[in-house]
Design a protein around this motif. Structure first.
Motif, PDB file in Angstrom:
ATOM      1  N   ILE A   1       5.043  37.155 -26.116  1.00  0.00           N
ATOM      2  CA  ILE A   1       6.500  37.325 -26.227  1.00  0.00           C
ATOM      3  C   ILE A   1       7.117  36.101 -26.902  1.00  0.00           C
ATOM      4  O   ILE A   1       7.989  36.229 -27.766  1.00  0.00           O
TER       5      ILE A   1
ATOM      6  N   TYR B   1       2.865  42.890 -28.343  1.00  0.00           N
ATOM      7  CA  TYR B   1       4.119  42.346 -28.877  1.00  0.00           C
ATOM      8  C   TYR B   1       3.971  41.910 -30.328  1.00  0.00           C
ATOM      9  O   TYR B   1       4.896  42.069 -31.131  1.00  0.00           O
TER      10      TYR B   1
ATOM     11  N   CYS C   1       6.766  48.715 -25.182  1.00  0.00           N
ATOM     12  CA  CYS C   1       6.387  48.507 -26.591  1.00  0.00           C
ATOM     13  C   CYS C   1       5.967  49.822 -27.238  1.00  0.00           C
ATOM     14  O   CYS C   1       6.282  50.079 -28.413  1.00  0.00           O
TER      15      CYS C   1
END
Length: 582
Positions: free
Chosen positions: A35, A66, A135
């Motif tokens: 992140i 991510y 996601c």
């Protein structure tokens, strides 16, 4: 942007996106670090360092959810701005790979709707799996968006709709999971806050988007599980802007887009400019040279009637970076309109010409717009450009394209208007075509912020009115042209507060309904404008009646969907804040 050598081929067959037994041992990037790196990549994008952002994400984009989401997001953003088939195919292939990456982190055998069964057993869903759902939903939404523009057949359109529904259901489950964990001690962790930010972005965007849809469409969508609440959507996004999560800036950008574009073009022009300015301020300090931030700053200046400042802002935005020319094209579009508001036709032509040369979004609209602007100029100024206005209008129909099996409504409008100039016909010049197109894009609402520009527009419109009144040989388009001029004149008068005169102009259009031969859109749009006038006078019942008339009793006219969006927004606004003025 060059295609990366290890990116997936666009023609790769779509793999079955199933869960692996375990996360591959090659992946050592923990969730918190992933992140953090994706946040760094987003900061690079906002500082115009687009290639550096991709380089940062590239080593891990096949092993970290991510990194995969960030990598695909940048390519989707580029594809959406270029409309280049190569960019679209590249982005689509990357999203498929990103979905595959996210799927590996999802709970084994997780399918849409299964999360709801886990809410009472949330310990079964690990933090990493929660983020994987989030996601995955974002990637699905990206894929649906690109599916709409990639192919021309209706199968692709349906496939895109299915992806959107799947994404929506996952977001709903994530929202339920968030509510169930509200009192959990883990809810104060940074990872949980990041998850919460992602849920607010998704739920907020979906609610806001769905709330814009006209009632007849929404009823169909509600049948298959969709629902939209505008106030809830706005509040979720507003809450999502707080703090410093990965999605904070994305919530901000979504709200900025809504307040500066969506509410104006598809709504009743009631975007909250003051709120948008407040949202933008901290990012102007953080990214003073960032093209995306500069662009919104210039757009807000235009919406406030500060046209000179807006032009300088767009020019600074163009100068700030050279890597993504697509941002230049957005600025050229806005510069074209900002000069149009001021009737600076040579400058408006300059930017229309740049768009014709460089942008691939809609050649039909660009060529029509250029011809429309030239039509507003003197013969002497047109000669200086070396352009053949007649030939430009004749090109428009051949430049029309189809997206998701359908024509773009504004292109269809441009094609219909330009048919006056067809080869073999004696051309009857269009009347005030640049101002008519300005109305289509809600420009009169913006010009209303500047009394001098509004008055100058009124002078131009009244000159056209006088010319039509004394036309010695009225053409078959004479009634249509007269009604167009009366509607545009009514708009100027309404915004100037001269409501009785405006009402007379609008009433003239309605009384000519049976004699209009081609521009049938004028009557329902005039009913809508007259409704807004009655609302301005405080007569909400009459306003609602006129809007319902426009909505229910007219069909198959140009820009019909756009008007239905506007009516839906205005009726909703009438119910929630009847005292407000448009």
């Amino acid at each position: 942007m060059d295609v990366m050598e290890d990116a997936p081929r666009a023609d790769d067959e779509e793999r079955f996106e199933d869960a692996y037994e375990r996360i591959p041992t090659a992946c050592h990037m923990d969730l918190q670090s992933a992140i953090r790196e994706t946040q760094c990549a987003l900061n690079l994008v906002l500082n115009n360092k687009f290639s550096e952002a991709l380089d940062l994400l590239k080593p891990w984009w096949r092993d970290s959810m991510y990194h995969a989401l960030g990598y695909s997001s940048i390519l989707v953003m580029q594809a959406a701005m270029t409309f280049e088939q190569r960019d679209i195919q590249m982005a689509m292939a990357t999203i498929k790979e990103a979905l595959h990456t996210c799927q590996r982190f999802r709970k084994k055998n997780s399918v849409v709707g299964s999360l709801s069964g886990l809410i009472n057993r949330q310990s079964n869903l690990q933090e990493e799996e929660m983020h994987a759902e989030l996601c995955y939903a974002e990637c699905l939404l990206q894929k649906a968006t690109l599916t709409f523009v990639q192919d021309e057949n209706m199968i692709s359109f349906i496939k895109g709709g299915i992806k959107i529904r799947s994404s929506y259901l996952i977001y709903k489950d994530c929202h339920n999971l968030l509510n169930a964990a509200a009192n959990d001690t883990d809810s104060q962790s940074d990872l949980h806050r990041q998850f919460e930010g992602g849920v607010k972005l998704g739920i907020g965007s979906f609610n806001l988007m769905l709330s814009l849809l006209p009632q007849r469409i929404l009823r169909l969508l509600e049948f298959i599980g969709f629902s939209g609440n505008r106030e809830f959507g706005l509040s979720q996004l507003q809450e999502g802007t707080c703090g410093s999560t990965l999605r904070s800036i994305l919530c901000t950008l979504t709200l900025l887009f809504y307040h500066t574009y969506v509410s104006l073009v598809l709504g009743s022009g009631e975007g909250n400019v003051a709120e948008a300015q407040a949202l933008l301020e901290p990012y102007l300090l953080k990214y003073p040279k960032g093209a995306i931030i500069q662009f919104y700053s210039a757009r807000l200046a235009a919406l406030q009637g500060r046209f000179e400042k807006a032009c300088l802002g767009y020019q600074e935005c163009v100068s700030s970076q050279q890597e993504w020319k697509q941002i230049h094209h957005l600025c050229y579009w806005e510069l074209m309109w900002t000069h149009t508001y001021q009737q600076d036709w040579p400058q408006a032509y300059r930017y229309a010409q740049l768009l014709c040369r460089e942008s691939r979004w809609s050649k039909a609209i660009y060529v029509y717009q250029k011809a429309a602007i030239l039509s507003m100029m003197s013969e002497e100024d047109v000669k200086k450009t070396g352009e053949d206005v007649l030939e430009l209008f004749r090109q428009v129909e051949g430049l029309k394209q189809r997206l998701a099996g359908k024509s773009i409504p504004t292109e269809k409008f441009a094609v219909r208007k330009s048919r006056r100039y067809k080869a073999g016909l004696v051309p009857v010049p269009l009347v005030l075509p640049a101002l008519e197109m300005m109305y289509v894009w809600s420009g009169f609402t913006i010009v209303a912020k500047r009394a001098d520009c509004s008055e100058a527009l009124l002078v131009t419109i009244e000159a056209a009115e006088e010319q039509l009144r004394h036309d010695p040989q009225p053409s078959e388009f004479h009634v249509d042209d007269t009604c167009l001029v009366q509607m545009l004149k009514g708009l100027c008068l309404k915004h100037a507060g001269r409501l009785l005169q405006a009402e007379l102009c609008f009433t003239h259009v309605l009384s000519s309904e049976n004699r209009i031969r081609y521009d049938h859109y004028l009557v329902p749009f005039t009913l809508y404008e007259l409704a807004l006038l009655y609302r301005q006078q405080g007569d909400d019942a009459k306003a609602a009646a006129f809007m319902e008339n426009a909505k229910s009793n007219y069909k198959d006219y140009s820009m019909e969907s756009r008007l239905h969006f506007r009516i839906h927004a205005a009726l909703g606004s009438l119910k929630s804040s009847p005292a407000a003025t448009p």
